[in-house]
Design a protein around this motif. Structure first.
Motif, PDB file in Angstrom:
ATOM      1  N   PRO A 118       0.806  -1.238   0.000  1.00 47.32           N
ATOM      2  CA  PRO A 118       0.000   0.000   0.000  1.00 47.32           C
ATOM      3  C   PRO A 118       0.829   1.273   0.000  1.00 47.32           C
ATOM      4  O   PRO A 118       0.376   2.309  -0.488  1.00 47.32           O
ATOM      5  N   ASP A 119       2.059   1.190   0.535  1.00 51.19           N
ATOM      6  CA  ASP A 119       2.907   2.379   0.589  1.00 51.19           C
ATOM      7  C   ASP A 119       4.071   2.306  -0.393  1.00 51.19           C
ATOM      8  O   ASP A 119       5.093   2.976  -0.212  1.00 51.19           O
ATOM      9  N   ILE A 120       3.907   1.505  -1.469  1.00 50.49           N
ATOM     10  CA  ILE A 120       5.016   1.324  -2.410  1.00 50.49           C
ATOM     11  C   ILE A 120       5.427   2.631  -3.072  1.00 50.49           C
ATOM     12  O   ILE A 120       6.618   2.895  -3.267  1.00 50.49           O
ATOM     13  N   LYS A 121       4.464   3.474  -3.398  1.00 55.25           N
ATOM     14  CA  LYS A 121       4.791   4.746  -4.050  1.00 55.25           C
ATOM     15  C   LYS A 121       5.616   5.624  -3.118  1.00 55.25           C
ATOM     16  O   LYS A 121       6.592   6.263  -3.546  1.00 55.25           O
ATOM     17  N   GLU A 122       5.234   5.648  -1.842  1.00 53.39           N
ATOM     18  CA  GLU A 122       5.969   6.444  -0.866  1.00 53.39           C
ATOM     19  C   GLU A 122       7.387   5.911  -0.691  1.00 53.39           C
ATOM     20  O   GLU A 122       8.351   6.684  -0.581  1.00 53.39           O
ATOM     21  N   THR A 123       7.531   4.579  -0.687  1.00 53.75           N
ATOM     22  CA  THR A 123       8.857   3.960  -0.543  1.00 53.75           C
ATOM     23  C   THR A 123       9.756   4.335  -1.711  1.00 53.75           C
ATOM     24  O   THR A 123      10.912   4.716  -1.528  1.00 53.75           O
ATOM     25  N   LEU A 124       9.217   4.222  -2.921  1.00 54.85           N
ATOM     26  CA  LEU A 124       9.999   4.558  -4.115  1.00 54.85           C
ATOM     27  C   LEU A 124      10.354   6.037  -4.140  1.00 54.85           C
ATOM     28  O   LEU A 124      11.451   6.420  -4.558  1.00 54.85           O
ATOM     29  N   ALA A 125       9.440   6.877  -3.660  1.00 58.23           N
ATOM     30  CA  ALA A 125       9.697   8.321  -3.625  1.00 58.23           C
ATOM     31  C   ALA A 125      10.843   8.634  -2.665  1.00 58.23           C
ATOM     32  O   ALA A 125      11.703   9.471  -2.971  1.00 58.23           O
ATOM     33  N   VAL A 126      10.868   7.956  -1.526  1.00 62.65           N
ATOM     34  CA  VAL A 126      11.948   8.167  -0.551  1.00 62.65           C
ATOM     35  C   VAL A 126      13.284   7.771  -1.159  1.00 62.65           C
ATOM     36  O   VAL A 126      14.286   8.491  -1.021  1.00 62.65           O
ATOM     37  N   LEU A 127      13.302   6.648  -1.856  1.00 62.11           N
ATOM     38  CA  LEU A 127      14.538   6.177  -2.483  1.00 62.11           C
ATOM     39  C   LEU A 127      15.015   7.164  -3.553  1.00 62.11           C
ATOM     40  O   LEU A 127      16.192   7.524  -3.608  1.00 62.11           O
ATOM     41  N   LYS A 128      14.089   7.594  -4.391  1.00 61.94           N
ATOM     42  CA  LYS A 128      14.457   8.508  -5.474  1.00 61.94           C
ATOM     43  C   LYS A 128      14.866   9.874  -4.941  1.00 61.94           C
ATOM     44  O   LYS A 128      15.832  10.484  -5.411  1.00 61.94           O
ATOM     45  N   ASP A 129      14.154  10.352  -3.934  1.00 64.25           N
ATOM     46  CA  ASP A 129      14.464  11.664  -3.365  1.00 64.25           C
ATOM     47  C   ASP A 129      15.814  11.670  -2.657  1.00 64.25           C
ATOM     48  O   ASP A 129      16.413  12.741  -2.452  1.00 64.25           O
ATOM     49  N   SER A 130      16.287  10.493  -2.276  1.00 68.32           N
ATOM     50  CA  SER A 130      17.596  10.407  -1.624  1.00 68.32           C
ATOM     51  C   SER A 130      18.723  10.358  -2.650  1.00 68.32           C
ATOM     52  O   SER A 130      19.895  10.234  -2.286  1.00 68.32           O
ATOM     53  N   GLY A 131      18.348  10.434  -3.931  1.00 68.80           N
ATOM     54  CA  GLY A 131      19.356  10.487  -4.996  1.00 68.80           C
ATOM     55  C   GLY A 131      19.653   9.160  -5.662  1.00 68.80           C
ATOM     56  O   GLY A 131      20.546   9.078  -6.516  1.00 68.80           O
ATOM     57  N   LEU A 132      18.900   8.113  -5.311  1.00 70.96           N
ATOM     58  CA  LEU A 132      19.131   6.793  -5.896  1.00 70.96           C
ATOM     59  C   LEU A 132      18.468   6.669  -7.268  1.00 70.96           C
ATOM     60  O   LEU A 132      17.373   7.185  -7.489  1.00 70.96           O
ATOM     61  N   LYS A 133      19.141   5.985  -8.170  1.00 70.04           N
ATOM     62  CA  LYS A 133      18.561   5.659  -9.468  1.00 70.04           C
ATOM     63  C   LYS A 133      17.836   4.322  -9.319  1.00 70.04           C
ATOM     64  O   LYS A 133      18.333   3.416  -8.645  1.00 70.04           O
ATOM     65  N   LEU A 134      16.678   4.176  -9.956  1.00 68.64           N
ATOM     66  CA  LEU A 134      15.881   2.960  -9.819  1.00 68.64           C
ATOM     67  C   LEU A 134      15.643   2.300 -11.169  1.00 68.64           C
ATOM     68  O   LEU A 134      15.453   2.970 -12.181  1.00 68.64           O
ATOM     69  N   GLY A 135      15.661   0.966 -11.177  1.00 71.48           N
ATOM     70  CA  GLY A 135      15.437   0.231 -12.416  1.00 71.48           C
ATOM     71  C   GLY A 135      14.805  -1.125 -12.173  1.00 71.48           C
ATOM     72  O   GLY A 135      14.664  -1.570 -11.028  1.00 71.48           O
TER      73      GLY A 135
END
Length: 253
Positions: A118-135
């Motif tokens: 349910p909070d997957i979008k928030e988790t991904l946002a935290v990762l991306k906002d911390s400067g991580l690239k996601l794939g």
């Protein structure tokens, strides 16, 4: 003297049972539902379809044969290309967007069984906002147009700047080349990449072999299996931000 910890700069995810959880499914029932949706669509477009029973069984047999071949050769097929080839032979004429829609109708019943945190979008946002690239690196024969429509519906597609689907290549996981290509496209060295997956042999071991950090996502696919020494294990993706902080701080567990 301890060597400095290689900080994580990118996170690569497996798709099924990692980003999305499909669980154990009734393959034949889902195929029947997809057949009905796609058949009805072709009828509305005035395309030659023939008898539904023949339509269903011919497609099921074709996919099963191709699936067996892919397991034998280690190379996945593209369902959209398969649909186009078989349909064109039967006189079906569709626009590129209609072909993609047809492929989606086959996948749609399966997409409805998928669950995401349910909070997957928030988790991904935290990762991306911390400067991580996601794939994403996924073994799949489902065309990317369908998978990405699904991720778009969940409003998480744009978080993943790199997306690799095995049907696009001559190999699939655990072939190391999949991971090498992903690392090159995301622009980071293996030591700076964290890979998250649910299968020990196809996800975790090859990632570790190349020098990536690896996290095993708890799923029915690895239930009861021995986790390799030194591998992080999580129950929810929401655990990733704090885990990455610990790894980057040099805290092993």
């Amino acid at each position: 003297m301890e060597l400095p910890v290689k900080k994580i700069k990118a996170v690569l995810f497996d798709l099924g049972e990692t980003l999305l959880s499909f669980g154990k499914i009734d393959t034949k029932q889902l195929f029947l539902e997809g057949a009905r949706l796609s058949y009805d669509f072709l009828k509305t477009q005035g395309q030659p379809t023939g008898n539904f029973t023949f339509y269903f069984w011919s497609k099921l047999i074709c996919v099963r044969v191709r699936y067996w071949l892919s397991n034998f050769t280690g190379r996945d097929f593209d369902t959209l290309a398969l649909l186009k080839k078989a349909g064109t032979k039967r006189g079906i004429k569709l626009t590129p967007k209609q072909w993609q829609h047809l492929a989606w109708l086959w996948y749609e019943p399966l997409s409805k069984t998928a669950k995401s945190e349910p909070d997957i979008k928030e988790t991904l946002a935290v990762l991306k906002d911390s400067g991580l690239k996601l794939g994403i690196i996924s073994n799949t024969f489902v065309n990317g147009s369908s998978l990405e429509k699904h991720l778009e519906q969940l409003d998480i597609l744009d978080y993943f700047t790199v997306r690799l689907y095995s049907y696009e290549f001559r190999y699939r996981k655990p072939n190391l080349e999949m991971f090498r290509v992903a690392a090159k496209r995301i622009g980071e060295t293996f030591e700076n990449i964290l890979y998250v997956g649910d299968r020990i042999n196809k996800d975790i071991k090859p990632a570790v072999k190349l020098g990536m950090h690896a996290v095993l996502k708890e799923a029915y696919t690895n239930a009861g299996k021995k986790v390799p020494k030194g591998i992080h294990k999580i129950k929810q993706l929401a655990e990733l931000p704090s885990l990455i902080e610990k790894i980057n701080a040099g805290i092993s567990h």
